[in-house]
Design an enzyme around this catalytic site. Structure first.
Site: not given
Length: 339
Positions: A41, A183
């Site tokens: 992330s 992600d």
């Protein structure tokens, strides 16, 4: 040869905490040189800059920008109603990544002695795909070598992407099915296992959530708040599973070593003991060593709002300072003196 790894979990704006951790290590323990840097992330951006030795830029990016510089959160519900793949518009983020991930920084990364791994996840297969500046054995997961600056940018944006809030990144390769990447969070959020498989025996793991979950004493009245709250739970639960991975490795290795000692003490020849443990069933532990895991995480919830998608200058600076303080406390507990 032992290796040292820096592993950064995700958390959006909360990753400012990691900037403080890295700053403390660079300033007070310059003898610690990371061979492997892994990021998920927003942590992937900090990991990239740590891999090329430019943590000051990471701090500048986090402190000089606010939420609209990364995401357009206007008309979220209308976007969903109009069949968009995300609640938020990420055009500001794309411009930001293009400005940060330059050709020069790409070349620095490819020439860096450090291995970088950026975690993404495929919507099609559910598996993790790691992008790296090195060729790597798959060992049960997919690692793709970054071939150009555009691939690096795509990997970075994909790792940033929180499903529903941000659109997936479409990856098309010759003679390969379409992959839509998001992600890198999955069953495990911070890629500790990958660091272990790459030979790391000293791992500095930076998580951005405390052990105790933050309580919000409010009535949830809209879809965005419910999604952000759910995202927080997933991040916290995955963080705990990440920590469990090296603990299981260590316990298993100590158990296997104890059995070998008992067999040798009972008079079994070293050759026979070796044959007994040179089995396919023991392959996951072949060549592995005890892992020294150093977890650095905040004591209290970072001031980044639910979901960690609020970039507020004052809060960012506070999280950076907290990261530096917590790193100092951790190294003191480890009895590692500053250089």
């Amino acid at each position: 040869m032992t290796k040292t790894a820096l592993v950064l979990g995700g958390g959006g704006a909360r990753c400012a905490f990691a900037i403080g951790v890295v700053r403390y290590i660079q300033q007070h323990h310059p003898d610690i040189q990371f061979d492997i840097v892994c990021g998920t992330s927003t942590g992937s951006l900090i990991a990239l800059l740590a891999a090329i030795g430019d943590n000051e830029l990471a701090e500048k990016i986090f402190t000089a920008n606010v939420t609209p510089d990364f995401l357009s959160t206007n008309h979220a519900i209308q976007r969903l109603a109009n069949n968009h793949l995300s609640l938020y518009n990420i055009i500001p983020l794309l411009h930001k990544i293009n400005a940060i991930v330059t050709e020069d920084r790409y070349r620095q990364l490819m020439a860096s002695p450090r291995e970088l791994f950026i975690a993404t996840r495929s919507l099609q297969t559910g598996s993790n795909i790691y992008y790296s500046n090195r060729e790597s054995n798959s060992n049960g997961y997919t690692v793709k070598k970054i071939g150009d600056v555009y691939t690096l940018r795509d990997a970075m944006v994909a790792s940033f992407t929180q499903p529903a809030f941000m659109p997936p990144v479409d990856i098309t390769e010759p003679n390969q099915p379409l992959q839509q990447l998001i992600d890198g969070g999955g069953p495990l959020y911070a890629p500790i296992k990958l660091a272990i498989d790459r030979g790391a025996t000293d791992i500095y793991l930076v998580l951005h959530t405390p052990v105790e979950q933050e309580a919000y004493h409010i009535q949830f009245k809209n879809l965005v708040d419910v999604l952000e709250r759910t995202m927080d739970w997933a991040t916290i639960n995955m963080s705990e599973k990440d920590i469990a991975v090296p603990m299981v490795y260590n316990q298993s290795l100590r158990y296997l070593e104890a059995i070998q000692r008992q067999l040798l003490a009972a008079g079994v020849s070293p050759e026979t003991v070796h044959q007994c443990f040179d089995l396919p069933e023991a392959a996951p532990f072949k060549g592995k060593k005890i892992v020294n895991l150093h977890v650095i995480r905040p004591d209290t919830p970072p001031a980044a709002g639910m979901g960690g998608l609020e970039f507020i200058n004052r809060a960012i600076r506070s999280m950076i300072a907290d990261g530096e303080t917590k790193a100092a406390e951790t190294f003191k507990q480890l009895h590692i003196q500053p250089v």
